[in-house]
Scaffold this motif. Structure first.
Motif, PDB file in Angstrom:
ATOM      1  N   LYS A 282     -18.308  36.441 -27.656  1.00 53.29           N
ATOM      2  CA  LYS A 282     -17.551  37.360 -26.816  1.00 53.29           C
ATOM      3  C   LYS A 282     -18.424  38.569 -26.444  1.00 53.29           C
ATOM      4  O   LYS A 282     -19.401  38.874 -27.133  1.00 53.29           O
ATOM      5  CB  LYS A 282     -16.300  37.831 -27.569  1.00 53.29           C
ATOM      6  CG  LYS A 282     -15.338  36.710 -27.964  1.00 53.29           C
ATOM      7  CD  LYS A 282     -14.149  37.229 -28.758  1.00 53.29           C
ATOM      8  CE  LYS A 282     -14.575  37.742 -30.125  1.00 53.29           C
ATOM      9  NZ  LYS A 282     -13.410  38.193 -30.935  1.00 53.29           N
ATOM     10  N   PRO A 283     -18.060  39.285 -25.385  1.00 52.82           N
ATOM     11  CA  PRO A 283     -18.778  40.515 -25.051  1.00 52.82           C
ATOM     12  C   PRO A 283     -18.690  41.497 -26.227  1.00 52.82           C
ATOM     13  O   PRO A 283     -17.692  41.508 -26.943  1.00 52.82           O
ATOM     14  CB  PRO A 283     -18.013  41.047 -23.841  1.00 52.82           C
ATOM     15  CG  PRO A 283     -17.269  39.854 -23.285  1.00 52.82           C
ATOM     16  CD  PRO A 283     -16.948  39.001 -24.469  1.00 52.82           C
ATOM     17  N   HIS A 284     -19.718  42.300 -26.462  1.00 51.64           N
ATOM     18  CA  HIS A 284     -20.960  42.356 -25.698  1.00 51.64           C
ATOM     19  C   HIS A 284     -22.145  42.072 -26.610  1.00 51.64           C
ATOM     20  O   HIS A 284     -23.158  42.770 -26.550  1.00 51.64           O
ATOM     21  CB  HIS A 284     -21.131  43.738 -25.069  1.00 51.64           C
ATOM     22  CG  HIS A 284     -20.116  44.077 -24.031  1.00 51.64           C
ATOM     23  ND1 HIS A 284     -20.186  43.552 -22.746  1.00 51.64           N
ATOM     24  CD2 HIS A 284     -19.014  44.846 -24.060  1.00 51.64           C
ATOM     25  CE1 HIS A 284     -19.181  44.014 -22.031  1.00 51.64           C
ATOM     26  NE2 HIS A 284     -18.441  44.787 -22.804  1.00 51.64           N
ATOM     27  N   SER A 285     -22.061  41.021 -27.432  1.00 52.97           N
ATOM     28  CA  SER A 285     -23.145  40.728 -28.365  1.00 52.97           C
ATOM     29  C   SER A 285     -23.151  39.244 -28.716  1.00 52.97           C
ATOM     30  O   SER A 285     -22.085  38.638 -28.888  1.00 52.97           O
ATOM     31  CB  SER A 285     -22.984  41.562 -29.634  1.00 52.97           C
ATOM     32  OG  SER A 285     -24.032  41.306 -30.539  1.00 52.97           O
ATOM     33  N   SER A 390     -15.468  38.926 -15.131  1.00 51.52           N
ATOM     34  CA  SER A 390     -15.676  38.178 -16.374  1.00 51.52           C
ATOM     35  C   SER A 390     -16.371  36.868 -16.055  1.00 51.52           C
ATOM     36  O   SER A 390     -15.951  36.129 -15.161  1.00 51.52           O
ATOM     37  CB  SER A 390     -14.339  37.905 -17.059  1.00 51.52           C
ATOM     38  OG  SER A 390     -13.777  39.104 -17.543  1.00 51.52           O
ATOM     39  N   ASN A 398     -25.465  38.680 -23.799  1.00 54.95           N
ATOM     40  CA  ASN A 398     -24.279  39.196 -23.109  1.00 54.95           C
ATOM     41  C   ASN A 398     -24.106  40.692 -23.294  1.00 54.95           C
ATOM     42  O   ASN A 398     -22.989  41.206 -23.309  1.00 54.95           O
ATOM     43  CB  ASN A 398     -23.018  38.449 -23.570  1.00 54.95           C
ATOM     44  CG  ASN A 398     -22.793  38.522 -25.077  1.00 54.95           C
ATOM     45  OD1 ASN A 398     -23.670  38.940 -25.833  1.00 54.95           O
ATOM     46  ND2 ASN A 398     -21.615  38.096 -25.515  1.00 54.95           N
ATOM     47  N   PHE A 399     -25.239  41.396 -23.443  1.00 53.60           N
ATOM     48  CA  PHE A 399     -25.199  42.851 -23.551  1.00 53.60           C
ATOM     49  C   PHE A 399     -24.670  43.456 -22.247  1.00 53.60           C
ATOM     50  O   PHE A 399     -24.760  42.835 -21.189  1.00 53.60           O
ATOM     51  CB  PHE A 399     -26.601  43.416 -23.820  1.00 53.60           C
ATOM     52  CG  PHE A 399     -27.324  42.774 -24.967  1.00 53.60           C
ATOM     53  CD1 PHE A 399     -26.645  42.452 -26.135  1.00 53.60           C
ATOM     54  CD2 PHE A 399     -28.676  42.488 -24.890  1.00 53.60           C
ATOM     55  CE1 PHE A 399     -27.311  41.866 -27.205  1.00 53.60           C
ATOM     56  CE2 PHE A 399     -29.351  41.899 -25.955  1.00 53.60           C
ATOM     57  CZ  PHE A 399     -28.664  41.584 -27.109  1.00 53.60           C
ATOM     58  N   PRO A 400     -24.144  44.674 -22.278  1.00 53.83           N
ATOM     59  CA  PRO A 400     -23.688  45.323 -21.041  1.00 53.83           C
ATOM     60  C   PRO A 400     -24.807  45.372 -19.998  1.00 53.83           C
ATOM     61  O   PRO A 400     -25.920  45.804 -20.282  1.00 53.83           O
ATOM     62  CB  PRO A 400     -23.297  46.737 -21.506  1.00 53.83           C
ATOM     63  CG  PRO A 400     -22.903  46.551 -22.939  1.00 53.83           C
ATOM     64  CD  PRO A 400     -23.864  45.516 -23.466  1.00 53.83           C
ATOM     65  N   ARG A 402     -26.404  42.888 -18.718  1.00 54.55           N
ATOM     66  CA  ARG A 402     -27.420  41.842 -18.852  1.00 54.55           C
ATOM     67  C   ARG A 402     -27.527  40.971 -17.594  1.00 54.55           C
ATOM     68  O   ARG A 402     -28.630  40.628 -17.176  1.00 54.55           O
ATOM     69  CB  ARG A 402     -27.092  40.961 -20.073  1.00 54.55           C
ATOM     70  CG  ARG A 402     -27.995  39.748 -20.228  1.00 54.55           C
ATOM     71  CD  ARG A 402     -29.439  40.130 -20.498  1.00 54.55           C
ATOM     72  NE  ARG A 402     -30.301  38.954 -20.475  1.00 54.55           N
ATOM     73  CZ  ARG A 402     -31.590  38.962 -20.764  1.00 54.55           C
ATOM     74  NH1 ARG A 402     -32.179  40.090 -21.090  1.00 54.55           N
ATOM     75  NH2 ARG A 402     -32.295  37.857 -20.723  1.00 54.55           N
ATOM     76  N   LYS A 406     -22.935  46.682 -15.210  1.00 51.17           N
ATOM     77  CA  LYS A 406     -22.850  47.136 -16.604  1.00 51.17           C
ATOM     78  C   LYS A 406     -21.449  47.022 -17.193  1.00 51.17           C
ATOM     79  O   LYS A 406     -21.281  47.072 -18.418  1.00 51.17           O
ATOM     80  CB  LYS A 406     -23.346  48.574 -16.711  1.00 51.17           C
ATOM     81  CG  LYS A 406     -22.497  49.595 -15.983  1.00 51.17           C
ATOM     82  CD  LYS A 406     -23.083  50.993 -16.122  1.00 51.17           C
ATOM     83  CE  LYS A 406     -22.239  52.023 -15.391  1.00 51.17           C
ATOM     84  NZ  LYS A 406     -22.811  53.386 -15.513  1.00 51.17           N
ATOM     85  N   GLU A 407     -20.437  46.877 -16.355  1.00 52.29           N
ATOM     86  CA  GLU A 407     -19.072  46.746 -16.865  1.00 52.29           C
ATOM     87  C   GLU A 407     -18.571  45.308 -16.856  1.00 52.29           C
ATOM     88  O   GLU A 407     -17.422  45.053 -17.225  1.00 52.29           O
ATOM     89  CB  GLU A 407     -18.127  47.636 -16.045  1.00 52.29           C
ATOM     90  CG  GLU A 407     -18.427  49.127 -16.183  1.00 52.29           C
ATOM     91  CD  GLU A 407     -17.557  49.975 -15.281  1.00 52.29           C
ATOM     92  OE1 GLU A 407     -16.537  49.450 -14.786  1.00 52.29           O
ATOM     93  OE2 GLU A 407     -17.906  51.144 -15.062  1.00 52.29           O
ATOM     94  N   ARG A 409     -18.025  41.493 -18.064  1.00 51.62           N
ATOM     95  CA  ARG A 409     -17.836  40.881 -19.377  1.00 51.62           C
ATOM     96  C   ARG A 409     -18.450  39.484 -19.349  1.00 51.62           C
ATOM     97  O   ARG A 409     -18.061  38.644 -18.533  1.00 51.62           O
ATOM     98  CB  ARG A 409     -16.345  40.801 -19.713  1.00 51.62           C
ATOM     99  CG  ARG A 409     -15.722  42.146 -19.996  1.00 51.62           C
ATOM    100  CD  ARG A 409     -14.208  42.108 -19.979  1.00 51.62           C
ATOM    101  NE  ARG A 409     -13.663  41.091 -20.874  1.00 51.62           N
ATOM    102  CZ  ARG A 409     -13.512  41.240 -22.187  1.00 51.62           C
ATOM    103  NH1 ARG A 409     -13.908  42.365 -22.760  1.00 51.62           N
ATOM    104  NH2 ARG A 409     -12.977  40.284 -22.915  1.00 51.62           N
TER     105      ARG A 409
END
Length: 435
Positions: A282-285, A390, A398-400, A402, A406-407, A409
């Motif tokens: 899942k976001p963001h890792s 999304s 899946n970093f912000p 990436r 930046k927003e 998901r």
């Protein structure tokens, strides 16, 4: 002599020592240096600054330059980077410059390297990209380095390294048809965390690993960096040797290393693949894992199948098996990692229909072989997330920001899970489409 791990054996041989131990700082001789259009200009600048404007690389047969990240774009700065690579390759008479726009162009560096015969067991491969660890699937020490280190290697063929500890991850059992290597590595990362293997070698073993084809093994090693790993490694078997020998046109000799009984590791985790489920990060890792059932039904706006992690022919075969005869409900992007894989989409058949036709008939969009949206890139990059939507993706991070906005998901998953989700428009368990 004390038993050594795979990584320790390779580093010992390349340092001239009989053995090495975790924490040792050693000079190693490098077999191959790879750079691309993002880091290549910086590496070249450092090389010229410290070795001279007219200096020659230590061995032009051992420097590989592959533009792949920001290439199919009108962005002037991105184009300038490729021009710098072209000038340098011409100055140095580099035989392995895979220029975009030429018949030598290949695509994503981590997949092009093995395709072009640059990955060999027992060697040391360094690259200016964190996912250089992909090549550990071929039984070699492969890791990403920064521009400063790469500039030094370019001039000397050597690097100062600290020997990492080794962690072992053993997979047993017959992989169910609804699981792929992406599910296995997301399980591992979710278990140990994004810093769980910091500066450690991650060694993969077990009959579950050796049942995987070479492309799936590349997926395992590709994502060790998402757990902080220095490198990933799978000891070579006949599958590895057959692939390497079929690709290495120069027939360069190599010396493979194999597990030694009693070698010390800092951790060993054992998995039964028959008991695992499809995984979504899942976001963001990448370590924010959930079984697909826990996020099932999550609304999506886009599906993306591509990158060094998810843009190989095995990945597209899996996705096509679900998408054939169906229509996607959300924007779905297909990006082959290399030109060879792009050709395979046209030539490989699934029940009388090419993989490319399967995707197009399903309503997907197919882009040129490259990194494309995986690292975001200029706003005109194919598949880039330019709005806060999304996306479910076969990429590795899946970093912000990436994949662009930046927003946005980003959910990471296997090609099977991504394809199943593209059909429904929500996160979907691939077991719904696999008998």
């Amino acid at each position: 002599m004390t038993a050594q791990t795979l990584t320790e054996q390779i580093l010992a041989r390349h340092s001239g020592h009989g053995s090495v131990h975790p924490g040792d700082n050693i000079w190693v001789d490098v077999d191959l240096l790879m750079t691309h259009d993002v880091c290549g200009p910086g590496t070249i600048g450092i090389f010229k600054q410290h070795f001279g404007a007219k200096a020659k690389v230590w061995d032009r047969e051992k420097v590989v330059v592959i533009p792949d990240h920001y290439i199919f774009t009108a962005d002037k700065m991105a184009n300038r980077n490729v021009d710098i690579l072209r000038q340098f390759a011409a100055e140095q008479h580099l035989p392995y410059f895979y220029d975009v726009g030429s018949d030598k162009y290949k695509g994503v560096c981590h997949i092009a390297l093995p395709e072009e015969g640059h990955t060999r067991p027992g060697e040391i491969l360094l690259g200016t990209d964190s996912h250089t660890c992909t090549a550990g699937a071929f039984g070699e020490f492969a890791t990403g380095i920064g521009n400063t280190d790469a500039g030094f290697v370019m001039g000397t063929g050597k690097l100062w390294l600290k020997v990492p500890e080794t962690m072992r991850f053993v997979f047993h059992g017959n992989l169910p048809p609804y699981l792929m290597a992406k599910d296995l590595i997301l399980n591992v990362i979710g278990d140990i965390g994004c810093d769980g293997a910091t500066y450690r070698a991650m060694e993969f073993d077990g009959d579950g690993v050796y049942a995987l084809n070479i492309e799936e093994r590349m997926t395992l090693c590709n994502m060790v960096i998402e757990a902080g790993g220095k490198n990933g490694l799978i000891a070579p078997d006949q599958v590895t040797l057959d692939y390497v020998k079929s690709r290495d046109k120069r027939r360069k000799p190599f010396t493979a290393v194999y597990p030694q009984a009693g070698a010390k590791t800092s951790l060993e985790k054992v998995y039964d693949v028959t008991k695992l489920e499809p995984i979504v990060a899942k976001p963001h890792s990448p370590d924010n894992k959930a079984n697909v059932g826990q996020v099932r039904g999550t609304k999506l706006d886009r599906a993306y199948i591509g990158s060094c992690t998810g843009g190989k022919l095995t990945d597209f075969r899996a996705a096509a098996g679900i998408l054939k005869g169906k229509r996607v409900k959300i924007d779905t992007f297909i990006v082959p990692a290399t030109s060879e894989i792009a050709a395979g989409l046209k030539s490989e058949q699934l029940n009388g229909q090419s993989l490319e036709d399967v995707f197009l008939s399903a309503g997907a969009k197919i882009g040129p072989p490259s990194c494309a949206a995986c690292l975001g890139g200029p706003s005109d990059t194919f598949g880039r997330l330019n709005t806060p939507i999304s996306c479910i993706s076969t990429t590795n991070r899946n970093f912000p920001g990436r994949m662009g906005h930046k927003e946005a998901r980003v959910f990471l998953a296997s090609p099977l899970t991504v394809a199943a989700s593209a059909v429904t428009g929500v996160i979907t368990d691939p077991r719904e489409y696999i008998a």
